[in-house]
Motif scaffolding. Structure first.
Motif, PDB file in Angstrom:
ATOM      1  N   THR A 132      16.061  12.469  40.145  1.00 55.01           N
ATOM      2  CA  THR A 132      16.570  11.106  40.366  1.00 55.01           C
ATOM      3  C   THR A 132      15.420  10.098  40.251  1.00 55.01           C
ATOM      4  O   THR A 132      14.279  10.480  39.998  1.00 55.01           O
ATOM      5  N   ALA A 133      15.760   8.837  40.473  1.00 56.00           N
ATOM      6  CA  ALA A 133      14.741   7.788  40.583  1.00 56.00           C
ATOM      7  C   ALA A 133      15.291   6.717  41.510  1.00 56.00           C
ATOM      8  O   ALA A 133      16.515   6.543  41.619  1.00 56.00           O
ATOM      9  N   ILE A 134      14.382   6.014  42.170  1.00 55.92           N
ATOM     10  CA  ILE A 134      14.831   4.883  42.995  1.00 55.92           C
ATOM     11  C   ILE A 134      14.758   3.639  42.106  1.00 55.92           C
ATOM     12  O   ILE A 134      13.729   3.383  41.485  1.00 55.92           O
ATOM     13  N   VAL A 135      15.869   2.909  42.027  1.00 56.88           N
ATOM     14  CA  VAL A 135      15.837   1.662  41.254  1.00 56.88           C
ATOM     15  C   VAL A 135      15.946   0.498  42.230  1.00 56.88           C
ATOM     16  O   VAL A 135      16.919   0.386  42.971  1.00 56.88           O
ATOM     17  N   ARG A 136      14.896  -0.322  42.242  1.00 58.50           N
ATOM     18  CA  ARG A 136      14.875  -1.437  43.190  1.00 58.50           C
ATOM     19  C   ARG A 136      15.119  -2.754  42.461  1.00 58.50           C
ATOM     20  O   ARG A 136      14.431  -3.079  41.484  1.00 58.50           O
ATOM     21  N   ASP A 137      16.125  -3.476  42.940  1.00 61.56           N
ATOM     22  CA  ASP A 137      16.419  -4.810  42.401  1.00 61.56           C
ATOM     23  C   ASP A 137      15.505  -5.791  43.136  1.00 61.56           C
ATOM     24  O   ASP A 137      15.672  -6.031  44.329  1.00 61.56           O
ATOM     25  N   MET A 138      14.522  -6.324  42.427  1.00 58.40           N
ATOM     26  CA  MET A 138      13.487  -7.136  43.074  1.00 58.40           C
ATOM     27  C   MET A 138      14.025  -8.503  43.513  1.00 58.40           C
ATOM     28  O   MET A 138      13.493  -9.108  44.435  1.00 58.40           O
ATOM     29  N   LYS A 139      15.076  -8.970  42.826  1.00 58.51           N
ATOM     30  CA  LYS A 139      15.624 -10.284  43.158  1.00 58.51           C
ATOM     31  C   LYS A 139      16.463 -10.199  44.431  1.00 58.51           C
ATOM     32  O   LYS A 139      16.319 -11.001  45.336  1.00 58.51           O
ATOM     33  N   GLU A 140      17.300  -9.130  44.472  1.00 61.12           N
ATOM     34  CA  GLU A 140      18.211  -8.987  45.616  1.00 61.12           C
ATOM     35  C   GLU A 140      17.567  -8.217  46.772  1.00 61.12           C
ATOM     36  O   GLU A 140      18.160  -8.089  47.836  1.00 61.12           O
ATOM     37  N   SER A 141      16.382  -7.609  46.537  1.00 54.80           N
ATOM     38  CA  SER A 141      15.712  -6.768  47.532  1.00 54.80           C
ATOM     39  C   SER A 141      16.601  -5.634  48.039  1.00 54.80           C
ATOM     40  O   SER A 141      16.713  -5.394  49.238  1.00 54.80           O
ATOM     41  N   VAL A 142      17.304  -4.973  47.100  1.00 54.71           N
ATOM     42  CA  VAL A 142      18.091  -3.782  47.465  1.00 54.71           C
ATOM     43  C   VAL A 142      17.700  -2.652  46.516  1.00 54.71           C
ATOM     44  O   VAL A 142      17.227  -2.908  45.408  1.00 54.71           O
ATOM     45  N   GLN A 143      17.863  -1.412  46.980  1.00 54.96           N
ATOM     46  CA  GLN A 143      17.541  -0.301  46.089  1.00 54.96           C
ATOM     47  C   GLN A 143      18.581   0.800  46.142  1.00 54.96           C
ATOM     48  O   GLN A 143      19.299   0.948  47.130  1.00 54.96           O
ATOM     49  N   GLU A 144      18.676   1.547  45.034  1.00 56.09           N
ATOM     50  CA  GLU A 144      19.673   2.618  44.945  1.00 56.09           C
ATOM     51  C   GLU A 144      19.014   3.855  44.367  1.00 56.09           C
ATOM     52  O   GLU A 144      18.053   3.742  43.597  1.00 56.09           O
ATOM     53  N   ILE A 145      19.562   5.032  44.718  1.00 54.19           N
ATOM     54  CA  ILE A 145      19.061   6.269  44.104  1.00 54.19           C
ATOM     55  C   ILE A 145      19.970   6.599  42.930  1.00 54.19           C
ATOM     56  O   ILE A 145      21.186   6.699  43.090  1.00 54.19           O
ATOM     57  N   ILE A 146      19.377   6.755  41.757  1.00 56.37           N
ATOM     58  CA  ILE A 146      20.170   6.949  40.541  1.00 56.37           C
ATOM     59  C   ILE A 146      19.759   8.267  39.870  1.00 56.37           C
ATOM     60  O   ILE A 146      18.556   8.539  39.738  1.00 56.37           O
ATOM     61  N   PRO A 147      20.724   9.095  39.446  1.00 57.20           N
ATOM     62  CA  PRO A 147      20.350  10.317  38.704  1.00 57.20           C
ATOM     63  C   PRO A 147      19.544   9.947  37.458  1.00 57.20           C
ATOM     64  O   PRO A 147      19.851   8.954  36.789  1.00 57.20           O
ATOM     65  N   LYS A 148      18.522  10.735  37.176  1.00 60.27           N
ATOM     66  CA  LYS A 148      17.591  10.424  36.086  1.00 60.27           C
ATOM     67  C   LYS A 148      18.322  10.152  34.767  1.00 60.27           C
ATOM     68  O   LYS A 148      17.987   9.218  34.029  1.00 60.27           O
ATOM     69  N   ALA A 149      19.342  10.975  34.481  1.00 64.78           N
ATOM     70  CA  ALA A 149      20.047  10.855  33.196  1.00 64.78           C
ATOM     71  C   ALA A 149      20.815   9.533  33.084  1.00 64.78           C
ATOM     72  O   ALA A 149      21.211   9.146  31.986  1.00 64.78           O
ATOM     73  N   GLU A 150      21.024   8.863  34.207  1.00 64.12           N
ATOM     74  CA  GLU A 150      21.851   7.636  34.161  1.00 64.12           C
ATOM     75  C   GLU A 150      21.054   6.341  34.266  1.00 64.12           C
ATOM     76  O   GLU A 150      21.619   5.249  34.276  1.00 64.12           O
ATOM     77  N   ILE A 151      19.720   6.476  34.372  1.00 64.91           N
ATOM     78  CA  ILE A 151      18.895   5.272  34.616  1.00 64.91           C
ATOM     79  C   ILE A 151      19.076   4.225  33.509  1.00 64.91           C
ATOM     80  O   ILE A 151      19.264   3.040  33.778  1.00 64.91           O
ATOM     81  N   VAL A 152      19.024   4.689  32.245  1.00 66.29           N
ATOM     82  CA  VAL A 152      19.095   3.739  31.130  1.00 66.29           C
ATOM     83  C   VAL A 152      20.396   2.947  31.204  1.00 66.29           C
ATOM     84  O   VAL A 152      20.384   1.707  31.182  1.00 66.29           O
ATOM     85  N   ASN A 153      21.527   3.648  31.304  1.00 64.97           N
ATOM     86  CA  ASN A 153      22.814   2.952  31.333  1.00 64.97           C
ATOM     87  C   ASN A 153      22.942   2.054  32.550  1.00 64.97           C
ATOM     88  O   ASN A 153      23.452   0.934  32.461  1.00 64.97           O
ATOM     89  N   PHE A 154      22.455   2.558  33.687  1.00 70.11           N
ATOM     90  CA  PHE A 154      22.511   1.760  34.916  1.00 70.11           C
ATOM     91  C   PHE A 154      21.766   0.430  34.730  1.00 70.11           C
ATOM     92  O   PHE A 154      22.285  -0.644  35.019  1.00 70.11           O
ATOM     93  N   LEU A 155      20.538   0.517  34.190  1.00 76.45           N
ATOM     94  CA  LEU A 155      19.733  -0.709  34.010  1.00 76.45           C
ATOM     95  C   LEU A 155      20.348  -1.624  32.961  1.00 76.45           C
ATOM     96  O   LEU A 155      20.370  -2.841  33.113  1.00 76.45           O
ATOM     97  N   LYS A 156      20.858  -0.998  31.880  1.00 75.13           N
ATOM     98  CA  LYS A 156      21.471  -1.822  30.824  1.00 75.13           C
ATOM     99  C   LYS A 156      22.623  -2.643  31.391  1.00 75.13           C
ATOM    100  O   LYS A 156      22.764  -3.823  31.101  1.00 75.13           O
ATOM    101  N   GLU A 157      23.461  -1.984  32.201  1.00 83.28           N
ATOM    102  CA  GLU A 157      24.597  -2.681  32.823  1.00 83.28           C
ATOM    103  C   GLU A 157      24.120  -3.827  33.706  1.00 83.28           C
ATOM    104  O   GLU A 157      24.602  -4.952  33.615  1.00 83.28           O
ATOM    105  N   LYS A 158      23.108  -3.513  34.540  1.00 76.48           N
ATOM    106  CA  LYS A 158      22.595  -4.514  35.487  1.00 76.48           C
ATOM    107  C   LYS A 158      21.997  -5.698  34.739  1.00 76.48           C
ATOM    108  O   LYS A 158      22.136  -6.847  35.143  1.00 76.48           O
ATOM    109  N   LEU A 159      21.284  -5.405  33.627  1.00 75.71           N
ATOM    110  CA  LEU A 159      20.579  -6.482  32.906  1.00 75.71           C
ATOM    111  C   LEU A 159      21.542  -7.360  32.119  1.00 75.71           C
ATOM    112  O   LEU A 159      21.180  -8.462  31.716  1.00 75.71           O
ATOM    113  N   LYS A 160      22.755  -6.871  31.900  1.00 75.70           N
ATOM    114  CA  LYS A 160      23.765  -7.693  31.231  1.00 75.70           C
ATOM    115  C   LYS A 160      24.154  -8.871  32.102  1.00 75.70           C
ATOM    116  O   LYS A 160      24.571  -9.908  31.625  1.00 75.70           O
ATOM    117  N   LYS A 161      24.060  -8.668  33.433  1.00 74.27           N
ATOM    118  CA  LYS A 161      24.576  -9.681  34.371  1.00 74.27           C
ATOM    119  C   LYS A 161      23.610 -10.859  34.490  1.00 74.27           C
ATOM    120  O   LYS A 161      22.418 -10.716  34.343  1.00 74.27           O
TER     121      LYS A 161
END
Ligand code: HAM
Length: 433
Positions: A404-433
């Motif tokens: 896994t990896a911890i992904v921390r949203d620096m703007k919102e100051s929240v973090q989530e644990i994300i399975p390694k295989a899903e990091i790219v899609n997770f970030l892509k989705e978040k960066l769309k917003k």
């Protein structure tokens, strides 16, 4: 060996500058915007040599111009048998483009040929604010048409580029300096007038009375400037073809709602111009006009250099002056080197495996940086904060074990644990917003 002073080892030559990382975003911003406009309008890039034969500029730009007479950086030939001529660091791009047009037989291509160039140019002038010995230009040239629509296309482009850069308090000065047919009359009336004012002219202009009377119009000496104000307007002596050409250009500018000043003293400092000349300037706080871009028609240049009779028109603008202006106006520009994601690794095994994630994110087009040469969490977080990234991805021993990896949203100051295989899609989705 040449005698070096300590200064020459630690300082760039006068008028030459490093473009530091902190300034690159401004240059990049201007290039991106200008090149986008030029490509959309059908211009193709040409890279010209920085060194050309000096005679190209002597013949093309004109031996009597300041650029050639006083400002050219000459590079002497080495004296080998095959080297017959001195070289010069290019002081401008138009003569080089005309030379390339002839050299590569571009007259056989569909006309007009539309080219643009980006790069450094060199003039040995007295350095001051906005005037450097090495400076950057973007230029655009249309060769193979005498239609006034080509003149307009370039003015329209220049205007739109400045608008896109956020610089709108500009003036566009325009004039016509005639063609082969009417220049004789124009010259005669200017010469008569300036001869009558001989005693008020500077020594350079007294020489210009015999060599090139047009140059007196754009002499920078205040006394000559004053005399030039009352010179007989060139427009009065234009032939019917030049008058029609100018009228069409002005009508189209009106149509496009581009504001201009018809400036009868505008001659521009280069000899190759014919008919339309124009300059885009910004008036600063001290009422000093700073030319940001300039151009015009040069219908005789290609022929003068030994090619066919090919009418042409172009313009160039100076990047350095625009950078100075963007900073002065505090215009925010995107930072292309700024990452969106920062990858933090903790521990030896994370250091080894972080490259996999780093490359995956980078390959997916997510601007990601890491500092594998730093160890502590504190130091890496400090870097992430300084870079103002949107997300940090943190990988430690536990995350390696869990895949896994911890992904921390620096703007919102929240973090989530994300399975390694899903990091790219997770970030892509978040960066769309
Ligand atoms: P130019 O007016 O000599 O024209 O230069 C164009 C622009 O380059 C100027 O408006 C200015 O922004 C910038 N520039 C010139 N000299 C310096 C300097 N020493 N330091 C900083 N910036 C400078 C030409 O070069 C023509 N070749 C333009 C052209 C293209 N005409 C037809 N096609």
């Amino acid at each position: 060996m040449a005698q070096n002073s300590k200064k020459s080892l630690m300082q760039a030559p006068k008028g030459f500058r490093d473009i530091l990382p902190s300034d690159q975003k401004y240059y990049e911003f201007i290039k991106q915007i200008a090149i986008k406009h030029l490509r959309f309008s059908g211009f193709k890039r040409i890279d010209l040599p920085i060194l050309e034969y000096a005679s190209l500029f002597e013949r093309g730009v004109g031996e009597e111009t300041d650029i050639v007479r006083k400002e050219m950086f000459l590079v002497p030939r080495k004296g080998n048998a095959e080297e017959k001529e001195d070289y010069a660091l290019r002081p401008e791009g138009t003569a080089g483009v005309a030379r390339a047009y002839i050299e590569h037989g571009m007259h056989t291509k569909p006309q007009p040929v539309m080219l643009y160039y980006v790069g450094p140019f060199f003039r040995y002038d007295q350095p001051q604010e906005g005037r450097y010995r090495e400076f950057w230009q973007i230029g655009a040239e249309i060769l193979g048409t005498q239609k006034p629509t080509a003149d307009i296309e370039l003015m329209r482009l220049a205007w739109n580029i400045f608008e896109d850069l956020g610089i709108t308090d500009l003036s566009l000065a325009i004039n016509s300096i005639g063609c082969d047919h009417c220049r004789g009359n124009i010259k005669k009336s200017l010469k008569e007038y300036f001869e009558s004012m001989r005693s008020k002219l500077c020594p350079d202009c007294i020489r210009r009375l015999d060599t090139n009377v047009f140059r007196i119009l754009d002499c920078k000496e205040p006394a000559c400037k004053e005399v030039a104000m009352d010179a007989p307007p060139i427009l009065d002596n234009l032939c019917v073809y030049c008058k029609t050409h100018l009228r069409k250009v002005l009508e189209m500018l009106d149509e496009l709602k581009i504001k201009y000043d018809l400036d009868p003293t505008l001659a521009r400092g280069l000899d190759y111009y014919t008919r339309t000349v124009f300059e885009i300037a910004q008036v600063d706080d001290r009422e000093r006009k700073l030319s940001l871009a300039g151009g015009g028609r040069y219908d005789m240049l290609v022929k003068k250099l030994g090619g066919r009779d090919v009418p042409a028109v172009g313009f160039a603008f100076g990047l350095d002056r625009i950078v100075d202006l963007l900073k002065k106006k505090e215009i925010e520009v995107p930072d292309y080197e700024k990452p969106t994601v920062f990858l933090i690794q903790l521990g030896e095994s994370a250091k080894k495996s972080c490259y996999q994630t780093l490359e995956k994110l980078q390959n997916e087009g997510i601007p990601t940086q890491a500092t594998p040469f730093r160890d502590s969490l504190k130091a890496q977080l400090r870097t992430a904060n300084r870079l103002k990234v949107r997300f940090t991805v943190i990988i430690g021993q536990k995350e390696i074990n869990d895949n896994t990896a911890i992904v921390r949203d620096m703007k919102e100051s929240v973090q989530e644990i994300i399975p390694k295989a899903e990091i790219v899609n997770f970030l892509k989705e978040k960066l769309k917003k």
